[in-house]
Design an enzyme around this catalytic site. Structure first.
Site, PDB file in Angstrom:
ATOM      1  N   LYS A 165     -13.474   9.227 -56.025  1.00 54.53           N
ATOM      2  CA  LYS A 165     -12.703  10.466 -56.168  1.00 54.53           C
ATOM      3  C   LYS A 165     -12.031  10.472 -57.539  1.00 54.53           C
ATOM      4  O   LYS A 165     -11.803   9.407 -58.088  1.00 54.53           O
ATOM      5  CB  LYS A 165     -11.629  10.557 -55.065  1.00 54.53           C
ATOM      6  CG  LYS A 165     -12.132  10.360 -53.646  1.00 54.53           C
ATOM      7  CD  LYS A 165     -12.858  11.566 -53.133  1.00 54.53           C
ATOM      8  CE  LYS A 165     -13.314  11.337 -51.686  1.00 54.53           C
ATOM      9  NZ  LYS A 165     -14.107  12.433 -51.154  1.00 54.53           N
ATOM     10  N   LYS A 167     -13.826  13.933 -56.592  1.00 55.25           N
ATOM     11  CA  LYS A 167     -15.264  14.082 -56.377  1.00 55.25           C
ATOM     12  C   LYS A 167     -15.952  14.798 -57.524  1.00 55.25           C
ATOM     13  O   LYS A 167     -17.121  14.567 -57.782  1.00 55.25           O
ATOM     14  CB  LYS A 167     -15.535  14.770 -55.046  1.00 55.25           C
ATOM     15  CG  LYS A 167     -14.863  16.116 -54.859  1.00 55.25           C
ATOM     16  CD  LYS A 167     -15.404  16.837 -53.632  1.00 55.25           C
ATOM     17  CE  LYS A 167     -14.879  16.263 -52.342  1.00 55.25           C
ATOM     18  NZ  LYS A 167     -15.369  17.005 -51.170  1.00 55.25           N
ATOM     19  N   GLU A 194     -20.961  13.926 -52.055  1.00 52.95           N
ATOM     20  CA  GLU A 194     -22.160  14.720 -51.750  1.00 52.95           C
ATOM     21  C   GLU A 194     -22.353  15.889 -52.716  1.00 52.95           C
ATOM     22  O   GLU A 194     -23.473  16.344 -52.928  1.00 52.95           O
ATOM     23  CB  GLU A 194     -22.131  15.224 -50.301  1.00 52.95           C
ATOM     24  CG  GLU A 194     -20.991  16.159 -49.941  1.00 52.95           C
ATOM     25  CD  GLU A 194     -19.701  15.431 -49.567  1.00 52.95           C
ATOM     26  OE1 GLU A 194     -18.777  16.096 -49.081  1.00 52.95           O
ATOM     27  OE2 GLU A 194     -19.614  14.195 -49.787  1.00 52.95           O
ATOM     28  N   HIS A 284     -26.121  11.719 -46.376  1.00 49.68           N
ATOM     29  CA  HIS A 284     -24.886  12.447 -46.094  1.00 49.68           C
ATOM     30  C   HIS A 284     -25.226  13.697 -45.299  1.00 49.68           C
ATOM     31  O   HIS A 284     -26.290  14.279 -45.478  1.00 49.68           O
ATOM     32  CB  HIS A 284     -24.166  12.818 -47.395  1.00 49.68           C
ATOM     33  CG  HIS A 284     -22.761  13.275 -47.152  1.00 49.68           C
ATOM     34  ND1 HIS A 284     -22.464  14.562 -46.737  1.00 49.68           N
ATOM     35  CD2 HIS A 284     -21.580  12.619 -47.215  1.00 49.68           C
ATOM     36  CE1 HIS A 284     -21.149  14.668 -46.577  1.00 49.68           C
ATOM     37  NE2 HIS A 284     -20.593  13.511 -46.853  1.00 49.68           N
ATOM     38  N   ARG A 285     -24.298  14.112 -44.413  1.00 50.48           N
ATOM     39  CA  ARG A 285     -24.610  15.215 -43.497  1.00 50.48           C
ATOM     40  C   ARG A 285     -23.882  16.509 -43.867  1.00 50.48           C
ATOM     41  O   ARG A 285     -23.542  17.299 -42.990  1.00 50.48           O
ATOM     42  CB  ARG A 285     -24.291  14.806 -42.058  1.00 50.48           C
ATOM     43  CG  ARG A 285     -22.828  14.426 -41.828  1.00 50.48           C
ATOM     44  CD  ARG A 285     -22.559  14.060 -40.368  1.00 50.48           C
ATOM     45  NE  ARG A 285     -21.142  13.808 -40.138  1.00 50.48           N
ATOM     46  CZ  ARG A 285     -20.573  13.748 -38.940  1.00 50.48           C
ATOM     47  NH1 ARG A 285     -21.295  13.929 -37.853  1.00 50.48           N
ATOM     48  NH2 ARG A 285     -19.285  13.513 -38.807  1.00 50.48           N
ATOM     49  N   HIS A 317     -23.707   9.384 -42.074  1.00 48.06           N
ATOM     50  CA  HIS A 317     -22.312   9.611 -41.693  1.00 48.06           C
ATOM     51  C   HIS A 317     -22.244  10.048 -40.232  1.00 48.06           C
ATOM     52  O   HIS A 317     -23.048  10.863 -39.788  1.00 48.06           O
ATOM     53  CB  HIS A 317     -21.691  10.671 -42.604  1.00 48.06           C
ATOM     54  CG  HIS A 317     -21.504  10.176 -43.999  1.00 48.06           C
ATOM     55  ND1 HIS A 317     -20.271   9.988 -44.567  1.00 48.06           N
ATOM     56  CD2 HIS A 317     -22.403   9.779 -44.927  1.00 48.06           C
ATOM     57  CE1 HIS A 317     -20.425   9.512 -45.794  1.00 48.06           C
ATOM     58  NE2 HIS A 317     -21.710   9.382 -46.031  1.00 48.06           N
ATOM     59  N   SER A 369     -16.455   7.485 -42.020  1.00 46.88           N
ATOM     60  CA  SER A 369     -15.684   7.809 -43.215  1.00 46.88           C
ATOM     61  C   SER A 369     -14.888   9.079 -42.977  1.00 46.88           C
ATOM     62  O   SER A 369     -15.258   9.914 -42.163  1.00 46.88           O
ATOM     63  CB  SER A 369     -16.606   7.944 -44.432  1.00 46.88           C
ATOM     64  OG  SER A 369     -17.014   9.259 -44.625  1.00 46.88           O
TER      65      SER A 369
END
Length: 465
Positions: A165, A167, A194, A284-285, A317, A369
């Site tokens: 971060k 990000k 992401e 990543h979702r 995730h 997370s």
């Protein structure tokens, strides 16, 4: 005999309560909310029809094929306890309706036009049973849990990660510097956010190069294998593969993809490339909550998780459980098991509608997370067990002394929890005490404990059975 035109009820053809499902059928459990006046049998049959061979009227070309062989069948309907006018409709699809090895084609049929159907107020796909005959047509995850542990030479504990971060907005060099500090401090992985692809303030190639430098420097200093999830997601599949190729040329262990925004076709292509070239694949979702957040419409995440295991990914995730209600914990652990285990029994208390047998498809590591810090470590270690990645973004970078001490605090907390568990201590009951004991000999952990001692995220569970 001429063919009889006209409109007839779906249930006459597609509601078959006597049907015995085949081992090769794909089975679906839909939560159906019919419009007022539509009987549940008609609604369930309509779902089966519109997601397989049916259309709104009889057509003469029906006579040119065997509908009995190809049609979806609604074979059971049950009311949802505690909900008015909601039903679970079970639908069986013959295997020949689907192209081999294509999640894209499977979803186009099962969750395609039917979700806009006027006779239904709402529709949610709660679960899918993928038969071995179909799952064997997929490669699945590039490597799986055991191969990943062997590549990283890390055993007997969860893996630790951190999302860098802020990000967006860092230059490539400062980004690499943040990565180095985290890995030097004791984390196994750091992660591209992401949304980090290739923006004007940080082009992908610059980021990859500075990250590789950070990785090799941290590995040399710590003697451990390190990784950073390089986000290869791009606007085209060709560009995505180009980024993965460059990552491989740098000799890094892992790349990353946003599988829902990138799409299943792109994801499966990348998973194949990763297996062929020895790269791990972190998933990543992003966008999942658009699809799975409403409890009466959309697709439950357990279905998206199964689809990912077919399409391919080594990490995904999966929420955190911590600080949420118990019901959500059971549901989350249900799909965590569906990601990791070879065989999962039907268990409605955990939202698992069908027994799932994955045969030879490797397992996927769930990633916890979002809003977690050192005080959560005992609960996370107990809930997720060793085969997981625990990812602390703000919980690493928000340490008052900087990134490396933040990483040290997390690593010390994790090692203390694993050691306590291995000695037979109860993490659920003694968790805070274990962290306090460890903080006596780790000033980094003591500082982290102090800054986050009051932080809690407690909201009502969105997802109930």
């Amino acid at each position: 005999v001429g063919f009889k035109a006209g409109v007839k009820d779906y249930k006459l053809t597609y509601y078959t309560p006597d049907y015995e499902t085949l081992d090769t059928d794909i089975l679906a459990a839909f939560r159906v909310t019919p419009q007022p006046g539509v009987p549940p049998e008609e609604a369930g049959a309509a779902v089966a029809a519109e997601s397989s061979t049916g259309t709104w009227t009889t057509v003469w070309t029906d006579g040119l094929t065997s509908l009995d062989r190809y049609k979806g069948r609604c074979y059971h309907i049950e009311p949802v306890a505690g909900e008015e006018n909601q039903y679970i409709a079970y639908v069986a699809y013959p295997l020949d309706l689907f192209e081999e090895g294509s999640v894209t084609n499977m979803f186009t049929s099962i969750v395609g036009n039917v979700f806009g159907f006027k006779a239904l107020r709402a529709l949610r796909l709660e679960d899918l049973r993928i038969p071995p005959a179909y799952s064997k047509t997929f490669q699945g995850p590039p490597h799986g849990i055991q191969v990943e542990r062997d590549k990283l030479n890390k055993y007997g504990r969860p893996l630790l990660g951190c999302t860098i971060k802020p990000k967006l907005g860092l230059s490539a060099k400062n980004y690499g510097r943040a990565v180095y500090e985290c890995l030097r401090g004791g984390l196994d992985f750091t992660k591209d956010d992401e949304n980090v692809n290739s923006q004007p303030f940080m082009r992908w190639r610059d980021r990859f190069v500075f990250f590789a430098e950070a990785l090799y420097k941290a590995q040399a200093e710590t003697g451990e294998i390190k990784g950073h999830y390089l986000n290869a997601t791009a606007g085209t599949c060709e560009e995505m593969i180009k980024r993965a190729v460059f990552a491989r040329e740098l000799g890094v262990p892992i790349v990353m993809h946003d599988y829902l925004t990138g799409g299943f076709t792109a994801n499966t292509s990348l998973a194949h490339y990763c297996r062929d070239n020895g790269l791990l694949l972190h998933i990543h979702r992003a966008m999942h909550a658009v699809i799975d957040r409403q409890k009466n419409h959309g697709i439950h995440f357990r279905v998206l998780a199964k689809a990912l295991r077919l399409s391919g990914g080594d990490h995904i995730h999966a929420g955190t459980v911590v600080g949420k209600l118990e019901g959500e914990r059971d549901i989350t652990l249900g799909f965590v098991d569906l990601l990791r285990d070879d065989y999962v029994e039907k268990d409605r208390s955990r939202g698992i509608y069908f027994t799932q047998f994955w045969v030879s498809i490797p397992g996927v590591l769930p990633v916890a997370s979002g809003g977690i810090h050192v005080w959560h470590m005992p609960a996370l270690t107990e809930i997720f067990g060793d085969d997981s990645v625990l990812q602390f973004g703000g919980g690493t970078l928000g340490h008052p002394w900087g990134n490396a001490p933040g990483a040290v605090a997390n690593r010390v907390a994790l090692e203390a929890c694993v050691q306590a568990r291995n000695e037979g201590r109860d993490l659920a009951r003694e968790g805070n005490e274990i962290i306090r004991e460890a903080s006596k000999w780790s000033t980094e952990l003591a500082a982290a404990c102090e800054i986050w001692k009051e932080i809690k995220f407690v909201f009502e569970a969105m997802d109930t059975l």
